[in-house]
Write an enzyme that holds these catalytic residues in place. Structure first.
Site, mmCIF file in Angstrom:
data_model
loop_
_atom_site.group_PDB
_atom_site.id
_atom_site.type_symbol
_atom_site.label_atom_id
_atom_site.label_comp_id
_atom_site.label_asym_id
_atom_site.label_seq_id
_atom_site.Cartn_x
_atom_site.Cartn_y
_atom_site.Cartn_z
ATOM 1 N N ASP A 63 0.847 -1.189 0.000
ATOM 2 C CA ASP A 63 0.000 0.000 0.000
ATOM 3 C C ASP A 63 0.886 1.244 0.000
ATOM 4 O O ASP A 63 2.110 1.130 -0.049
ATOM 5 C CB ASP A 63 -0.925 -0.003 1.228
ATOM 6 C CG ASP A 63 -0.157 0.179 2.536
ATOM 7 O OD1 ASP A 63 1.086 0.281 2.515
ATOM 8 O OD2 ASP A 63 -0.816 0.240 3.587
ATOM 9 N N ASP A 103 1.426 4.779 2.277
ATOM 10 C CA ASP A 103 1.058 5.412 3.547
ATOM 11 C C ASP A 103 1.494 6.874 3.575
ATOM 12 O O ASP A 103 2.628 7.176 3.222
ATOM 13 C CB ASP A 103 1.734 4.680 4.718
ATOM 14 C CG ASP A 103 1.539 3.178 4.656
ATOM 15 O OD1 ASP A 103 0.422 2.720 4.924
ATOM 16 O OD2 ASP A 103 2.511 2.454 4.327
ATOM 17 N N ASP A 109 -3.291 4.612 2.664
ATOM 18 C CA ASP A 109 -3.640 4.984 4.037
ATOM 19 C C ASP A 109 -3.233 6.429 4.280
ATOM 20 O O ASP A 109 -2.089 6.806 4.040
ATOM 21 C CB ASP A 109 -2.883 4.116 5.055
ATOM 22 C CG ASP A 109 -3.622 2.838 5.386
ATOM 23 O OD1 ASP A 109 -4.729 2.634 4.841
ATOM 24 O OD2 ASP A 109 -3.101 2.047 6.178
HETATM 25 N N1 DCP Z 1 2.036 0.518 11.741
HETATM 26 C C1 DCP Z 1 2.110 -0.062 12.987
HETATM 27 N N2 DCP Z 1 1.031 -0.657 13.536
HETATM 28 C C2 DCP Z 1 -0.129 -0.701 12.864
HETATM 29 C C3 DCP Z 1 -0.231 -0.134 11.596
HETATM 30 C C4 DCP Z 1 0.882 0.465 11.050
HETATM 31 O O1 DCP Z 1 3.157 -0.029 13.603
HETATM 32 N N3 DCP Z 1 -1.183 -1.314 13.425
HETATM 33 C C5 DCP Z 1 3.191 1.192 11.148
HETATM 34 C C6 DCP Z 1 4.339 0.309 10.834
HETATM 35 C C7 DCP Z 1 4.331 0.188 9.349
HETATM 36 C C8 DCP Z 1 3.616 1.429 8.883
HETATM 37 O O2 DCP Z 1 2.798 1.814 9.962
HETATM 38 O O3 DCP Z 1 5.623 0.176 8.825
HETATM 39 C C9 DCP Z 1 2.815 1.175 7.666
HETATM 40 O O4 DCP Z 1 2.113 -0.062 7.728
HETATM 41 P P1 DCP Z 1 2.104 -1.057 6.512
HETATM 42 O O5 DCP Z 1 1.258 -2.215 6.908
HETATM 43 O O6 DCP Z 1 1.729 -0.342 5.281
HETATM 44 O O7 DCP Z 1 3.614 -1.592 6.439
HETATM 45 P P2 DCP Z 1 4.794 -1.199 5.474
HETATM 46 O O8 DCP Z 1 4.519 0.082 4.783
HETATM 47 O O9 DCP Z 1 6.011 -1.266 6.315
HETATM 48 O O10 DCP Z 1 4.863 -2.402 4.459
HETATM 49 P P3 DCP Z 1 4.262 -2.514 2.966
HETATM 50 O O11 DCP Z 1 5.388 -2.196 2.070
HETATM 51 O O12 DCP Z 1 3.816 -3.921 2.849
HETATM 52 O O13 DCP Z 1 3.124 -1.553 2.844
HETATM 53 MG MG MG Z 2 2.785 0.408 3.636
#
Ligand code: DCP
Ligand code: MG
Length: 389
Positions: free
Chosen positions: A204, A206, A313
């Site tokens: 996604d 963010d 997001d």
């Molecule tokens: N985050 C968190 N706890 C949550 C939701 C989000 O700590 N319940 C934080 C950590 C993540 C960031 O927000 O790194 C974004 O969440 P993502 O699920 O989008 O994770 P990533 O961006 O790291 O991975 P991807 O590349 O799969 O989107």
């Molecule tokens: Mg992400």
């Protein structure tokens, strides 16, 4: 002193937030296996076991070279008996029977497919699995009751399975910036999550949004989503209100670490022509799989339709919490988890995406930058690109 090619020569710290973990490392052949077991434990609602495998994998990501023998693992923290057995088998036989049978198992594959649907968590997926359902198609075929998020999740399943590229994230950044500045000039927008850590693809995109004048950010999210909706750019959106009140919530973490910012879970309608246009003005990205290789011809083709669905997001933070929000939304998830564990267990502090509370002094510690927060926590500053724990 040991020769420098020996992984055990380095002092490996035990919390992931004390270590530098680059995006590219030398031990994917081991970490991918351990992460399968971690994911499987999560599917079986065994959080302790899931975190244990994830921590073990993370230690191997921080090593300066490839593990060649069990000798290399001497002195490393976080490697439990089970993880060591798996590693040993892979080093000796090239693969682990447990990992391979997990990977092939009907439950693992079904849980992966079902939790891969936007809006579906482990609980729901598990219930469906026990009812004999295995895939999004099964849900449609049997006419399962779905909430609005899950309906969108099933509808855009194929698009949302495809990784989002950095160029696509950049195009969406431009759109979000335009939307935000149209409704609140002077607001600041930051790309978060995996892309801030330097990833080339993500599941996604963010964003964190704030305004230097505290209070100006209030009520911002509905204005942004209205603007986007009017432009026809949203396929789905659900906004949750800011529910954080320092005095009422106190230092305690909200349940399951969810933060309480005004947040919008959305699905963008991204024009593929805009992406093609942008890639012509960007240095050629490394060739990444688009995930389209296995697509069935019957499925919606974004080349033909001219657009694809992308999960986005949006989070709005008051300026005074922006440093904490930035740290909390950069990830990785394990890095975040370890930061909070470090704060609690080693410093008697409580860290969230809103604030840092010092239980010894009984006060909130204010910070304008991530660097200040690391300093409060007595940690060396780790830049985003080395938080890929
Ligand atoms: N985050 C968190 N706890 C949550 C939701 C989000 O700590 N319940 C934080 C950590 C993540 C960031 O927000 O790194 C974004 O969440 P993502 O699920 O989008 O994770 P990533 O961006 O790291 O991975 P991807 O590349 O799969 O989107
Ligand atoms: Mg992400």
């Amino acid at each position: 002193p040991k020769p420098s090619g020996d992984p055990s020569a380095m002092q490996m710290k035990s919390y992931a937030c004390q270590r530098r973990t680059p995006l590219k490392h030398h031990n994917s052949f081991l970490t991918e296996a351990l992460e399968i077991l971690s994911q499987n434990a999560e599917y079986n609602d065994n959080e302790g076991r899931s975190v244990a495998f994830r921590r073990a994998a993370s230690v191997l990501k921080a090593l300066p070279c490839r593990v060649k023998s069990m000798e290399d693992l001497r002195c490393l923290p976080c490697l439990g008996d089970h993880s060591q057995r798996v590693i040993k088998e892979i080093l000796e036989d090239g693969s682990s029977r447990e990992v391979e049978s997990t990977r092939q198992s009907e439950q693992f594959q079904a849980m992966k497919a079902l939790t891969g649907i936007f809006g579906v968590g482990v609980r729901t997926a598990d219930r469906w699995f026990r009812e004999g359902l295995r895939s999004p198609d099964d849900l449609i075929r049997t006419g399962q009751q779905l909430n609005r998020a899950q309906q969108a999740g099933v509808q855009y399943y194929n698009d949302l399975q495809k990784p989002v590229t950095k160029v696509e994230a950049d195009v969406i950044s431009d759109i979000v910036e335009k939307a935000v500045h149209s409704v609140l000039p002077g607001a600041e927008i930051q790309l978060m999550g995996g892309f801030r850590r330097g990833k080339e693809v993500g599941h996604d995109v963010d964003f964190l949004i704030t305004h230097p004048e505290e209070g100006k950010e209030e009520g911002l999210m509905p204005k942004i989503t209205n603007w986007l909706e009017e432009q026809g750019l949203l396929l789905y959106q659900k906004t949750t209100r800011n529910s954080y009140l320092e005095k009422m919530d106190g230092p305690a973490r909200p349940p399951n670490n969810m933060d309480r910012f005004e947040r919008c879970f959305s699905i963008f309608k991204l024009q593929t022509s805009a992406v093609r246009y942008k890639s012509n003005f960007t240095a050629p990205a490394e060739d990444v799989s688009t995930g389209r290789e296995n697509e069935k011809p019957s499925e919606r083709d974004s080349e033909e339709s001219g657009w694809r669905a992308v999960r986005v997001d949006l989070v709005v933070s008051p300026y005074s919490q922006f440093a904490f929000a930035t740290l909390g939304w950069t990830g990785s998830k394990l890095f975040e988890r370890e930061l909070r564990r470090w704060a609690g267990q080693e410093k008697n502090m409580s860290l969230s995406s809103h604030a840092l509370y010092d239980s010894k002094q009984n006060l909130y510690l204010r910070a304008k930058t991530e660097e200040e927060i690391f300093a409060y926590l007595g940690l060396e500053f780790i830049p985003p690109s080395e938080r890929n724990a």
